[in-house]
Scaffold this motif. Sequence first.
Motif, short mmCIF file in Angstrom:
data_model
loop_
_atom_site.label_atom_id
_atom_site.label_comp_id
_atom_site.label_asym_id
_atom_site.label_seq_id
_atom_site.Cartn_x
_atom_site.Cartn_y
_atom_site.Cartn_z
N ALA A 125 0.83 -1.21 0.00
CA ALA A 125 0.00 0.00 0.00
C ALA A 125 0.87 1.25 0.00
O ALA A 125 0.60 2.21 -0.75
CB ALA A 125 -0.94 -0.02 1.20
N LEU A 126 1.91 1.28 0.82
CA LEU A 126 2.77 2.46 0.88
C LEU A 126 3.56 2.64 -0.41
O LEU A 126 3.79 3.78 -0.85
CB LEU A 126 3.73 2.34 2.07
N PHE A 127 3.98 1.56 -1.02
CA PHE A 127 4.68 1.66 -2.30
C PHE A 127 3.75 2.19 -3.38
O PHE A 127 4.17 3.02 -4.21
CB PHE A 127 5.23 0.28 -2.68
N MET A 128 2.53 1.75 -3.39
CA MET A 128 1.56 2.25 -4.36
C MET A 128 1.32 3.75 -4.17
O MET A 128 1.25 4.51 -5.15
CB MET A 128 0.25 1.48 -4.24
N ARG A 134 12.01 5.80 -1.68
CA ARG A 134 13.36 5.26 -1.75
C ARG A 134 13.51 4.03 -0.86
O ARG A 134 14.03 3.00 -1.27
CB ARG A 134 14.38 6.32 -1.32
N ALA A 135 13.08 4.16 0.39
CA ALA A 135 13.22 3.05 1.34
C ALA A 135 12.15 1.98 1.13
O ALA A 135 12.43 0.77 1.19
CB ALA A 135 13.17 3.58 2.77
N ALA A 141 10.61 -4.81 -2.78
CA ALA A 141 11.35 -5.84 -3.52
C ALA A 141 11.66 -7.04 -2.64
O ALA A 141 11.56 -8.20 -3.09
CB ALA A 141 12.63 -5.23 -4.09
N VAL A 142 12.01 -6.80 -1.38
CA VAL A 142 12.28 -7.90 -0.46
C VAL A 142 11.01 -8.71 -0.21
O VAL A 142 11.04 -9.95 -0.16
CB VAL A 142 12.86 -7.36 0.86
#
Length: 398
Positions: A125-128, A134-135, A141-142
Motif C-alpha cells: 500500500a505504501l509503495f503504491m 526510496r526506502a 522488492a524484499v
Amino acid sequence: MGTEQVPPFPSPTATPERPTGQRSTGAGPARWFSDRAGAFWSLVTDRPVSLYAAAVLRIGYGLLYLVFLLREFPHRDEIWGPGSPWTPELAEQLFDQSGWNSILTLSGSRTYFELCYGIALLTSALFMLGWRTRAVSVLFAVVVLSFHARAIFMTDGGDNLILLMAVYLVFTACGRRWSLDARRRRRARVRAGKAAAPVRSSWLRQLSATRRTLTTVVHNCALFVIAAQVCLLYGAAGLYKVQGASWGGGTALHYVLNLELFQPWPALSHLVDQYATVIAIASYVTVLLQVAFPFVLFGRLKYPVLGMLLGMHIGIAVLMGLPLFSGAMIVADAAFLPDRFYEFLARTVRQGARRVGLRRPAPLGGARARSVPPQLRGGLPDAGQPAVPERGLASDPR
C-alpha cells in the motif's frame, strides 16, 4: 623597384577558403563519434526521462500485489504459512540449490508469519501511494522476492514479471510524480519560497549536483533495462510461438480454450471456440504483435500495437483466468507511453473533477501565487511598507 606594390600580408586569423565539394578527411569520423557520444551523454545525464511512466509502474505493481495478497488472504496459510504442504524445510533445501532466500523461512511461528503478511500488505500500500519511496521500494522488492521464493511452484508468469519489475524500480525515481513524496516536496517548496534561501558552500553545491546527476543516470539506465526486459519477453514469446505447428496452423487458441485448467467460465470458452475463423486470425495476430513489438517502439505505429496488446491481455484475463499475469503485462506496456500522454490524462481528469465539483479551482497565478508572501495577497502594500519581490519556486533537489 620603389614603385612595386607589395602584396598584403595575410592576417593570422584568416582561413583559406575550401573549394566547393572538398571535404576534410582528418576529423570527420572522430567528430561524428564525438557528437553522437555527447548527445547520448546529454540524454542520460541531463534530466530523468519518463517520470510519469515510472510512477505508473510503481502504482500498478503496488496495487497488483496488494490485491493479490488480499485475494489470497483466506488461503495464506496453505500457500506461504506453516500449514503449507511445501514446508520451510523443503524450501530451505531448494534454496541451497537455487540460491533463493525468503524472510518467511526464518521462523516457523504462526505469529511471525502473520506479522510478515501484515508488513507485506502495508508495504504494498505504501509503495503504491509513494510514501518514502526510496526506502519502501527496497522493502517492497524484499517482500515480493520472499513470497515468490517461499511458494515458487505455485506462481505464474505474472509473479515472475512483478518480481523483476520490483527489483528494477528500486533504481528509478518512481516517487517523483503522483505520490505522497511529490506532494510533500511541493509543500516544502511553497514554504521555502517564503523564506530566504540558505547559503551553502561550494563543495556542498557540487555534492548536490553530483548526487542529482548520479540519480538521473541510474534512473534512466533502469528504465532502459525495463524497456529491454519487456521487449525481450515479447520477442522471445513470439519467436517461440513461430516454431510451433499449432500457432502456424492457427489452432493454438482452440486447444487453449479447451483446457479445463484455464476455463474459469467454461460456457464462455466454448462459445468463443465456435468461431474458428476468429480463433485462427487471433492466433496469427498474437504472434505478429509479439514479434513486431520491439521494432515499432520508435514510431507512431506503437500506439495501435499497444491497444491491440491491451485487448489481448484482457482476453487472457477473462478467458484463461490469469488476471495477475494480464495486469502485470498491461502495466509493463504502460511504460512505453510518453509523459505528454500522462500529463494530458491528468489534466483531463482534473478538469473533469472541477466540472463536477470534486476539486476546487486552482488559484489565479498557478503554483507561484501560493509562494507570494501573505502581505501581498490582499492587494498593494502600504505606502510605508516596501514591496517584497516574488520568489520563484526552487528546483527539485532530487
